[in-house]
Design a protein around this motif. Sequence first.
Motif, mmCIF file in Angstrom:
data_model
loop_
_atom_site.group_PDB
_atom_site.id
_atom_site.type_symbol
_atom_site.label_atom_id
_atom_site.label_comp_id
_atom_site.label_asym_id
_atom_site.label_seq_id
_atom_site.Cartn_x
_atom_site.Cartn_y
_atom_site.Cartn_z
ATOM 1 N N GLY A 112 12.306 17.464 27.896
ATOM 2 C CA GLY A 112 13.296 18.418 28.203
ATOM 3 C C GLY A 112 13.521 18.037 29.915
ATOM 4 N N ALA A 113 12.759 17.197 30.651
ATOM 5 C CA ALA A 113 13.087 16.679 31.966
ATOM 6 C C ALA A 113 12.904 17.825 32.734
ATOM 7 N N LEU A 114 11.871 19.076 32.444
ATOM 8 C CA LEU A 114 11.639 20.080 33.212
ATOM 9 C C LEU A 114 10.485 19.614 33.998
ATOM 10 N N ASP A 115 10.353 20.396 35.328
ATOM 11 C CA ASP A 115 9.214 20.312 36.124
ATOM 12 C C ASP A 115 8.175 21.206 35.574
ATOM 13 N N TYR A 116 6.831 20.712 35.738
ATOM 14 C CA TYR A 116 5.730 21.278 35.097
ATOM 15 C C TYR A 116 4.461 20.631 35.928
ATOM 16 N N LEU A 117 3.482 21.620 36.165
ATOM 17 C CA LEU A 117 2.038 21.433 36.609
ATOM 18 C C LEU A 117 1.247 21.817 35.759
ATOM 19 N N LEU A 118 0.204 20.942 35.418
ATOM 20 C CA LEU A 118 -0.717 21.035 34.448
ATOM 21 C C LEU A 118 -2.047 21.582 35.373
ATOM 22 N N LYS A 119 -2.678 22.729 34.733
ATOM 23 C CA LYS A 119 -3.738 23.476 35.454
ATOM 24 C C LYS A 119 -4.901 22.786 34.981
ATOM 25 N N PRO A 120 -5.986 22.523 35.888
ATOM 26 C CA PRO A 120 -5.777 23.153 37.323
ATOM 27 C C PRO A 120 -4.893 22.029 38.044
ATOM 28 N N VAL A 121 -4.333 22.487 38.966
ATOM 29 C CA VAL A 121 -3.184 21.931 39.806
ATOM 30 C C VAL A 121 -3.884 20.881 40.535
ATOM 31 N N GLU A 122 -3.588 19.513 40.577
ATOM 32 C CA GLU A 122 -4.182 18.297 41.615
ATOM 33 C C GLU A 122 -3.287 18.520 42.574
ATOM 34 N N PRO A 123 -3.930 18.077 43.776
ATOM 35 C CA PRO A 123 -3.004 17.944 44.864
ATOM 36 C C PRO A 123 -2.084 16.689 44.779
ATOM 37 N N GLN A 124 -2.899 15.526 44.428
ATOM 38 C CA GLN A 124 -1.554 14.574 44.225
ATOM 39 C C GLN A 124 -0.447 14.797 43.397
ATOM 40 N N ARG A 125 -0.752 15.461 42.182
ATOM 41 C CA ARG A 125 0.210 15.683 41.334
ATOM 42 C C ARG A 125 1.094 16.603 42.038
ATOM 43 N N LEU A 126 0.703 17.845 42.596
ATOM 44 C CA LEU A 126 1.510 18.740 43.219
ATOM 45 C C LEU A 126 2.592 18.154 44.264
ATOM 46 N N ALA A 127 1.974 17.157 45.163
ATOM 47 C CA ALA A 127 2.512 16.417 46.068
ATOM 48 C C ALA A 127 3.922 15.540 45.420
ATOM 49 N N GLN A 128 3.626 15.005 44.297
ATOM 50 C CA GLN A 128 4.736 14.372 43.603
ATOM 51 C C GLN A 128 5.868 15.504 43.114
ATOM 52 N N THR A 129 5.547 16.359 42.567
ATOM 53 C CA THR A 129 6.538 17.661 42.340
ATOM 54 C C THR A 129 7.117 17.978 43.567
ATOM 55 N N ALA A 130 6.444 18.074 44.605
ATOM 56 C CA ALA A 130 7.073 18.672 45.761
ATOM 57 C C ALA A 130 8.127 17.738 46.358
ATOM 58 N N GLN A 131 7.872 16.539 46.198
ATOM 59 C CA GLN A 131 8.853 15.343 46.839
ATOM 60 C C GLN A 131 9.921 15.298 45.971
ATOM 61 N N ARG A 132 9.883 15.342 44.399
ATOM 62 C CA ARG A 132 11.186 15.672 43.756
ATOM 63 C C ARG A 132 11.966 16.969 44.125
ATOM 64 N N LEU A 133 11.255 17.970 44.100
ATOM 65 C CA LEU A 133 12.114 19.207 44.670
ATOM 66 C C LEU A 133 12.708 18.941 45.855
#
Length: 285
Positions: A112-133
Motif C-alpha cells: 500500500g506504499a504506507l509508512d510503517y515501523l516494526l516494533k521494537p523500533v530500531e534507530p536505523q529504520r527510524l532514521a530512514q523513515t524520518a528522512q523520507r518524511l
Amino acid sequence: MSGGSGVSGGSANAAPLRALIADDERLLREQLKSRLASVWPELEVVAEARDGAEAVDRADALRPDVVFLDIRMPGLSGIEAAREILALPRWQGEIVFVTAYDEYAIAAFEQGALDYLLKPVEPQRLAQTAQRLKSRLGASRAPERMPPAEQEAALDAVLERLMKLQRGLETGSGARAQPLRWIQATAGNTTKMIDVNDVLFFRSDEKYTRVQTKEAEAFIRTPIRELVPQLDPQQFWQIHRSAIVNLGAVSAITRDDSGRQRVHISGHPEVLEVSRSFAHLFRGA
C-alpha cells in the motif's frame, strides 16, 4: 546512536516540524519519543495519545505534521484512527503506523506504499523513515502525498488484509476455529443460550455488549474486538468499532445528509451507523 546518523533539520528560519505519538503503552511512547530525539532532534513531539479516539482529537486540535499510530489500541485501532484523521478538513500531515505484526502482515503496508515501523523500533529504520518524511514534508509544508482517494484505497487494502489475518483466513496462517454457535447472555436475572443465527446485531458500550434478537435483548461482557474473530465472517460484519451486524438481517443501506452510511435491520427499528473505517464494505451503497 551517533549524531551523524540523524536527520538534518532544514532551513533555520522554518518552524520546527511537529509530531503526535499514539500508543496505549506508556513505555513504548517514551521509547519512540527518545529515539526520535536521537535521529530527528528538530522534530517537536507536541502531544501523546493513549488510544485511537484521543489520537484523532489531538490531531484535529493540534494539526501535527506527523502522526505515529500504533495499530492495536483500545477503542479505535490505528487504521481506524488514520481514516478519521485523513477525513479532517484541510489535513496536510503524514501518518506512520507502528506495529508488532510479523513480516507476513507487514507486506500489507508495503504493497500500500504506507509508512510503517516494526516494533521494537530500531534507530536505523527510524532514521530512514524520518528522512523520507522530511523529504515529503519539506520546508514549504507542501507534502507530495498520495492523492486522498489513493490514500483511502491503500488504507482499505491494509484494513482488509489485517482483518483477514486476525480471523485466520490468510493462506498459511493455520486452520480457523469453528465459528461461535451459541451465545451465553444475561437478560435481567436470567442466563439465556442464544443461537447466533437469531442475532440481528451486537452493539457495545463501555461495559457490555448488547445481543439483539427479534424478540429481546441480552448482554455479554465480551467486547466487540474479541467477538469479531469468533463469528463467521461470511455471516457477520463489523461495521463500526461498537457494532457487528448479521448480514441476513440487513434490509437496506442508506446514506444520511452527511454521506454516512446507515444499516437498516429487518423487523427492528434501530438503525446502525457504518463508520468510515468500514464504509468500503458497502461501496455500492
